[in-house]
Design a protein around this motif. Structure first.
Motif, PDB file in Angstrom:
ATOM      1  N   VAL A 285       0.835  -1.204   0.000  1.00 34.81           N
ATOM      2  CA  VAL A 285       0.000   0.000   0.000  1.00 34.81           C
ATOM      3  C   VAL A 285       0.871   1.255   0.000  1.00 34.81           C
ATOM      4  CG1 VAL A 285      -1.666   1.354   1.335  1.00 34.81           C
ATOM      5  CG2 VAL A 285      -1.981  -1.116   1.080  1.00 34.81           C
ATOM      6  N   LEU A 286       1.910   1.263   0.838  1.00 30.56           N
ATOM      7  CA  LEU A 286       2.786   2.433   0.935  1.00 30.56           C
ATOM      8  C   LEU A 286       3.539   2.653  -0.377  1.00 30.56           C
ATOM      9  CD1 LEU A 286       4.046   4.709   2.593  1.00 30.56           C
ATOM     10  CD2 LEU A 286       5.755   3.066   3.416  1.00 30.56           C
ATOM     11  N   GLY A 287       4.124   1.564  -0.921  1.00 32.63           N
ATOM     12  CA  GLY A 287       4.889   1.700  -2.161  1.00 32.63           C
ATOM     13  C   GLY A 287       4.038   2.160  -3.322  1.00 32.63           C
ATOM     14  N   LEU A 288       2.865   1.555  -3.467  1.00 36.33           N
ATOM     15  CA  LEU A 288       1.970   1.949  -4.545  1.00 36.33           C
ATOM     16  C   LEU A 288       1.458   3.371  -4.323  1.00 36.33           C
ATOM     17  CD1 LEU A 288       0.995   0.585  -7.104  1.00 36.33           C
ATOM     18  CD2 LEU A 288      -1.062  -0.134  -5.882  1.00 36.33           C
ATOM     19  N   GLY A 289       1.252   3.734  -3.048  1.00 32.95           N
ATOM     20  CA  GLY A 289       0.821   5.093  -2.723  1.00 32.95           C
ATOM     21  C   GLY A 289       1.852   6.135  -3.127  1.00 32.95           C
ATOM     22  N   ILE A 290       3.132   5.815  -2.943  1.00 35.94           N
ATOM     23  CA  ILE A 290       4.199   6.732  -3.358  1.00 35.94           C
ATOM     24  C   ILE A 290       4.150   6.956  -4.869  1.00 35.94           C
ATOM     25  CG2 ILE A 290       6.705   6.969  -3.606  1.00 35.94           C
ATOM     26  CD1 ILE A 290       6.991   5.589  -0.892  1.00 35.94           C
ATOM     27  N   GLY A 291       3.977   5.858  -5.606  1.00 36.25           N
ATOM     28  CA  GLY A 291       3.896   5.984  -7.060  1.00 36.25           C
ATOM     29  C   GLY A 291       2.677   6.761  -7.506  1.00 36.25           C
ATOM     30  N   LEU A 292       1.516   6.432  -6.923  1.00 32.14           N
ATOM     31  CA  LEU A 292       0.279   7.143  -7.278  1.00 32.14           C
ATOM     32  C   LEU A 292       0.383   8.615  -6.903  1.00 32.14           C
ATOM     33  CD1 LEU A 292      -2.471   4.580  -6.171  1.00 32.14           C
ATOM     34  CD2 LEU A 292      -1.818   5.186  -8.502  1.00 32.14           C
ATOM     35  N   GLY A 293       0.935   8.896  -5.717  1.00 28.38           N
ATOM     36  CA  GLY A 293       1.082  10.290  -5.290  1.00 28.38           C
ATOM     37  C   GLY A 293       1.977  11.073  -6.217  1.00 28.38           C
ATOM     38  N   SER A 294       3.085  10.445  -6.642  1.00 25.91           N
ATOM     39  CA  SER A 294       4.028  11.125  -7.531  1.00 25.91           C
ATOM     40  C   SER A 294       3.399  11.438  -8.880  1.00 25.91           C
ATOM     41  CB  SER A 294       5.283  10.258  -7.729  1.00 25.91           C
ATOM     42  OG  SER A 294       5.948  10.021  -6.513  1.00 25.91           O
ATOM     43  N   ILE A 295       2.737  10.431  -9.470  1.00 24.07           N
ATOM     44  CA  ILE A 295       2.157  10.664 -10.798  1.00 24.07           C
ATOM     45  C   ILE A 295       0.991  11.638 -10.721  1.00 24.07           C
ATOM     46  CG2 ILE A 295       0.500   8.736 -10.765  1.00 24.07           C
ATOM     47  CD1 ILE A 295       2.652   9.758 -13.778  1.00 24.07           C
ATOM     48  N   MET A 296       0.180  11.553  -9.649  1.00 17.67           N
ATOM     49  CA  MET A 296      -0.953  12.468  -9.531  1.00 17.67           C
ATOM     50  C   MET A 296      -0.485  13.899  -9.281  1.00 17.67           C
ATOM     51  SD  MET A 296      -3.815  11.418 -10.312  1.00 17.67           S
ATOM     52  CE  MET A 296      -4.513  12.987  -9.831  1.00 17.67           C
ATOM     53  N   LEU A 297       0.593  14.036  -8.513  1.00 15.17           N
ATOM     54  CA  LEU A 297       1.148  15.367  -8.257  1.00 15.17           C
ATOM     55  C   LEU A 297       1.563  16.024  -9.562  1.00 15.17           C
ATOM     56  CD1 LEU A 297       1.826  17.261  -5.904  1.00 15.17           C
ATOM     57  CD2 LEU A 297       4.083  16.208  -5.809  1.00 15.17           C
ATOM     58  N   LEU A 298       2.196  15.248 -10.415  1.00  9.36           N
ATOM     59  CA  LEU A 298       2.620  15.801 -11.700  1.00  9.36           C
ATOM     60  C   LEU A 298       1.449  15.959 -12.663  1.00  9.36           C
ATOM     61  CD1 LEU A 298       5.526  16.637 -12.398  1.00  9.36           C
ATOM     62  CD2 LEU A 298       5.384  15.133 -10.430  1.00  9.36           C
ATOM     63  N   VAL A 299       0.438  15.086 -12.569  1.00 18.55           N
ATOM     64  CA  VAL A 299      -0.773  15.251 -13.391  1.00 18.55           C
ATOM     65  C   VAL A 299      -1.474  16.553 -13.020  1.00 18.55           C
ATOM     66  CG1 VAL A 299      -3.101  14.366 -13.783  1.00 18.55           C
ATOM     67  CG2 VAL A 299      -1.161  12.819 -13.924  1.00 18.55           C
ATOM     68  N   ILE A 300      -1.557  16.814 -11.703  1.00 14.75           N
ATOM     69  CA  ILE A 300      -2.165  18.072 -11.245  1.00 14.75           C
ATOM     70  C   ILE A 300      -1.385  19.266 -11.779  1.00 14.75           C
ATOM     71  CG2 ILE A 300      -2.490  19.504  -9.177  1.00 14.75           C
ATOM     72  CD1 ILE A 300      -3.297  16.932  -7.705  1.00 14.75           C
ATOM     73  N   LEU A 301      -0.046  19.161 -11.763  1.00 16.31           N
ATOM     74  CA  LEU A 301       0.781  20.241 -12.288  1.00 16.31           C
ATOM     75  C   LEU A 301       0.506  20.459 -13.780  1.00 16.31           C
ATOM     76  CD1 LEU A 301       3.076  22.310 -12.067  1.00 16.31           C
ATOM     77  CD2 LEU A 301       4.699  20.436 -12.430  1.00 16.31           C
ATOM     78  N   VAL A 302       0.414  19.369 -14.540  1.00 18.54           N
ATOM     79  CA  VAL A 302       0.157  19.487 -15.979  1.00 18.54           C
ATOM     80  C   VAL A 302      -1.209  20.114 -16.236  1.00 18.54           C
ATOM     81  CG1 VAL A 302      -0.258  18.167 -18.089  1.00 18.54           C
ATOM     82  CG2 VAL A 302       1.692  17.609 -16.643  1.00 18.54           C
ATOM     83  N   ILE A 303      -2.224  19.644 -15.511  1.00 18.93           N
ATOM     84  CA  ILE A 303      -3.574  20.209 -15.670  1.00 18.93           C
ATOM     85  C   ILE A 303      -3.548  21.710 -15.376  1.00 18.93           C
ATOM     86  CG2 ILE A 303      -5.907  20.237 -14.693  1.00 18.93           C
ATOM     87  CD1 ILE A 303      -5.618  17.209 -14.262  1.00 18.93           C
ATOM     88  N   HIS A 304      -2.857  22.073 -14.307  1.00 19.43           N
ATOM     89  CA  HIS A 304      -2.755  23.487 -13.931  1.00 19.43           C
ATOM     90  C   HIS A 304      -2.023  24.296 -15.007  1.00 19.43           C
ATOM     91  CE1 HIS A 304      -1.972  27.052 -11.499  1.00 19.43           C
ATOM     92  NE2 HIS A 304      -0.687  26.929 -11.789  1.00 19.43           N
ATOM     93  N   GLU A 305      -0.896  23.778 -15.491  1.00 12.63           N
ATOM     94  CA  GLU A 305      -0.076  24.525 -16.441  1.00 12.63           C
ATOM     95  C   GLU A 305      -0.813  24.766 -17.760  1.00 12.63           C
ATOM     96  OE1 GLU A 305       3.862  25.242 -15.717  1.00 12.63           O
ATOM     97  OE2 GLU A 305       2.302  25.631 -14.241  1.00 12.63           O
ATOM     98  N   PHE A 306      -1.596  23.795 -18.201  1.00  8.63           N
ATOM     99  CA  PHE A 306      -2.292  23.943 -19.480  1.00  8.63           C
ATOM    100  C   PHE A 306      -3.625  24.687 -19.346  1.00  8.63           C
ATOM    101  CE2 PHE A 306       0.708  20.714 -20.813  1.00  8.63           C
ATOM    102  CZ  PHE A 306       0.958  21.069 -22.132  1.00  8.63           C
ATOM    103  N   SER A 307      -3.942  25.122 -18.133  1.00 11.36           N
ATOM    104  CA  SER A 307      -5.206  25.847 -17.943  1.00 11.36           C
ATOM    105  C   SER A 307      -5.004  27.361 -17.886  1.00 11.36           C
ATOM    106  CB  SER A 307      -5.866  25.383 -16.638  1.00 11.36           C
ATOM    107  OG  SER A 307      -5.131  25.825 -15.504  1.00 11.36           O
ATOM    108  N   PHE A 308      -3.778  27.843 -18.076  1.00 11.40           N
ATOM    109  CA  PHE A 308      -3.511  29.271 -17.910  1.00 11.40           C
ATOM    110  C   PHE A 308      -4.324  30.134 -18.866  1.00 11.40           C
ATOM    111  CE2 PHE A 308      -0.216  28.416 -14.961  1.00 11.40           C
ATOM    112  CZ  PHE A 308       0.050  29.622 -14.328  1.00 11.40           C
TER     113      PHE A 308
END
Length: 787
Positions: free
Chosen positions: A24-47
């Protein structure tokens, strides 16, 4: 059936708490990392997509410059019917504001715009009205709280200093803070007519060489952003062609080849880095974003692989249970469904550690990458859709992969508790392990290279010494006139070694073009305007001629660097474009090491018109020097904003972007270490489980603990060596490309690759040894009973 699968899955998770927690912890780290960057991408392309009718909104570009003349917008609106409305925008830095307690603060987001800006950008007011006259100003909600706490600020007075004197403006209203995905982010908006007060700052900055720059309503001064809003259905290309005629009204010598173009507002954020004058708007970098997304995707892949390894290790213990199910009539589909259900359950549970990474991760990304991700990103449907898709796809992929493998094993093998078929794929598992450590080595090499290059940039300025130099901004006319007095008084402090004045003190990040005009034309140089003694204070070497002496009004002599002397074949005492060359200095770093040293011309500043004062100290009594300097500034100009910094601190800001990149890569490196250890844990667990009886037989035949540990470590460490062989050329190529951003750079030292390899080898050795030691020292009788 789903309820039964849920009960079985929960029972399995509770029975194997350690492996389940790690999964759970290991998969959570991966999901958190990819979602963090997905959120960044969504934010960057919404300017700028919050702007009403943003598809019909454009910024006018003149050649390769974002700034346009004041008169352009009105001419376009009056003569081109396709243009529905417009606004012009200018933003000032270092605007001094006096708060209720009389304390003077400096603000950098004070804007001036046409009144149409409010409707065009959809600015909403909390209370009050827009600033519609020269003596009004509208405040953002944040600034209203800062200066007026929770009072209704409408009608309040704001005391502001744009040039030499404080003036009083009336707060007309308070608007909601601009969205975090806005390229423009003014905290104050005043009427555009008031912007003329600001341009006197530039005149004061250049001192003796300033001109009447406060006249801005001409075709010769390009200060303003111009935004156009077209009528629905209008063709932007047609409008672009029509506005080319206004280029004829420009200063032809400067803008001879500069035409006009229209930049869609939705493209400003990513497509403005190569434009000059993009001073007032936020910008992004698509290539950098792709780089971070690639790292996050790799982290997710490692997390999924780790989960698969750990699940397989856990399933070995449950082989007889699955065999009994098959014997009782369970089909391959039922077995697959159970494994898939458990995988999706673990992926769903991983959301908890994922959000533990996402929430502080947003703040970390905002601070390190200078981003502006706000809570409103969680109100976007694509954010939650992305989260759900990542969870479902991750769980489904891993569940199907494991389930299809397990469901094909025969009942006999399952009931005997053996997985020989899976055991034949050790090479595939270990190759994934090499992938883990290769990623880790590449990240470590990146961090060490970043650190080395940044340290080089901060400590290796050519032919100049910025150490122990205090810079004081002489921000008022009184301070500038009294510079000689301040200098004489401050030199009495025993901590002061030398004082000199200047308009610009190298190294500084901007460029000051200086045109030396003659009857035949002009030549443009990289420029500086410095006072007497500044060359000596910075320890610059004069290789020919002499430094500046006492300033003489009406006499213009210049000092050039070696590059200029070589290019024009000039010696000290000779004329360059009609200007006498007083001296030649050794080439020095006038800017950051991102750029090459250019031919430079240095003019001498009038001692009563210095913008900056540099104080060389002994590095021991700096507190006393700063205190004396502050007292003198207050005595001469009580309402001046006191701004004193170390030159080295200013230099440090040149490389904020690279330092932040190093921080982010460092965080990913830590995640890579954690995930690599988890992956190794899973593989070792599978291997030890399969070789328990073999280890018991070896111990019965006299094998010692050290020999058993060597046996178990050997296979895994070979794959770490393979990872090293793969990672070295990849990291070498990647870092070589990154170093190309610097005109002056360090080489890729061999010891960086050695450290990264040794660190990976040590982590692998410790992880395998920790796992293996318990089995190596166990009673061989228990091992022989295992099967």
């Amino acid at each position: 059936m789903n309820l039964t699968n849920l009960k079985i899955s929960i029972r399995s998770l509770l029975k194997n708490k350690i492996q389940s927690s790690i999964s759970v912890l290991g998969l959570g780290i991966g999901l958190g990392s990819i979602m963090l960057l997905v959120i960044l991408v969504i934010h960057e392309f919404s300017f700028d997509k919050f702007i009403p009718d943003y598809n019909s909104a454009f910024r006018v570009i003149q050649g390769d410059d974002c700034r346009t003349p004041y008169l352009l917008a009105e001419e376009i609106k009056n003569e081109i019917p396709e243009v529905k409305s417009f606004f012009r925008f200018f933003q000032a830095n270092n605007v001094q504001i006096k708060d209720k307690n009389g304390q003077i603060l400096s603000e950098n987001l004070f804007a001036f715009a046409d009144s149409s800006v409010y409707n065009n950008l959809g600015i909403k007011f909390r209370y009050g009205t827009p600033a519609l006259s020269r003596n009004e100003v509208a405040l953002s909600e944040s600034m209203a709280k800062k200066y007026y706490k929770y009072e209704n600020a409408s009608g309040s007075l704001l005391i502001v200093k744009f040039n030499d004197d404080f003036i009083t403006l009336t707060v007309s209203g308070v608007y909601e803070d601009f969205p975090s995905n806005s390229t423009l982010n003014p905290e104050f908006i005043a009427d555009l007519e008031l912007s003329g007060e600001v341009f006197g700052q530039t005149q004061r900055m250049l001192g003796e060489y300033g001109s009447s720059l406060n006249e801005f309503k001409t075709w010769d001064r390009n200060y303003f952003y111009t935004y156009l809003f077209l009528n629905e259905g209008s063709d932007s290309e047609s409008v672009t062609n029509k506005i080319q005629k206004y280029a004829e009204l420009l200063d032809q010598e400067r803008w001879a080849d500069a035409g006009y173009s229209l930049q869609p507002v939705s493209e400003i954020y990513f497509n403005s880095n190569e434009l000059n004058g993009n001073l007032f708007s936020r910008t992004g970098n698509k290539d950098e974003l792709k780089y971070y997304m690639a790292i996050a995707f790799v982290i997710l892949c490692i997390s999924v692989i780790n989960y698969i390894f750990l699940t397989k290790a856990k399933i070995i213990i449950r082989l007889k249970e699955l065999g009994a199910k098959k014997a009782m009539g369970a089909t391959r589909f039922i077995i697959q469904k159970q494994v898939l259900f458990e995988a999706i359950l673990i992926a769903s549970m991983s959301v908890i550690p994922a959000f533990i990474i996402i929430i502080p991760g947003i703040s970390f990304i905002n601070s390190t990458l200078n981003k502006t991700i706000g809570s409103e990103v969680f109100s976007l449907g694509q954010t939650w859709l992305s989260l759900i898709l990542v969870i479902v796809l991750t769980g489904t992929f891993s569940g199907l992969l494991i389930g299809s493998n397990i469901s094909r094993i025969s009942i006999v093998q399952l009931l005997t508790g053996r997985m020989k078929k899976i055991g034949r794929k050790n090479n595939l598992k270990n190759s994934f392990l090499s992938f883990h450590f290769a990623v880790f080595i590449i990240l470590i090499v990146s961090v060490l290279t970043f650190k080395k290059q940044i340290n080089y940039a901060l400590t290796n300025f050519k032919a100049i010494n910025p150490e122990n130099i205090l810079i004081c901004n002489l921000g008022t006319a009184e301070l500038q006139k009294q510079f000689p007095v301040i200098k004489n008084e401050l030199e009495k402090n025993p901590g002061v070694k030398m004082i000199a004045g200047s308009s610009f003190i190298p190294p500084f990040n901007a460029f000051l073009p200086i045109n030396l005009k003659t009857e035949d034309g002009s030549v443009r140089f990289d420029g500086l305007i410095m006072g007497e003694g500044m060359i000596e204070l910075l320890e610059m070497e004069v290789v020919d001629g002499e430094s500046f002496g006492i300033f003489q009004q009406g006499v213009t002599t210049i000092i050039i660097n070696e590059s200029a002397a070589k290019e024009f074949n000039i010696k000290a005492g000779e004329l360059l474009n009609g200007f006498k060359v007083r001296g030649i200095v050794r080439d020095f770093s006038a800017h950051s090491i991102h750029s090459l040293i250019q031919p430079m011309a240095i003019l001498q500043q009038n001692p009563e018109k210095m913008r900056l004062m540099a104080v060389k100290t002994n590095g021991v009594n700096d507190a006393s020097v700063i205190s004396d300097l502050q007292k003198m500034v207050r005595q001469i100009s009580p309402e001046a904003f006191i701004d004193i910094n170390y030159l080295t601190d200013n230099i440090n800001q040149f490389y904020t972007r690279e330092q932040n990149q190093a921080k982010l890569i460092g965080v990913f490196s830590v995640l890579a270490i954690v995930l690599s250890v988890m992956g190794l844990f899973g593989v070792v667990l599978i291997s030890i489980t399969r070789r328990t009886k073999e280890i018991g037989i070896r111990k019965v035949n006299g094998a010692k603990i050290f020999e058993v540990l060597t046996l178990l470590n050997k296979d895994f460490l070979i794959w770490v060596i393979i990872a090293y062989v793969i990672a070295v050329p990849v990291s070498y190529y990647t870092m070589t490309r990154w170093l190309e951003n610097f005109a002056y750079q360090v080489g890729l030292s061999w010891w960086i690759f050695i450290i990264a390899g040794v660190l990976a080898f040590f982590i692998a050795l410790m992880t395998v040894t920790f796992q293996s030691f318990k089995v190596a020292k166990s009673n061989p009788v228990e091992a022989l009973r295992y099967e």
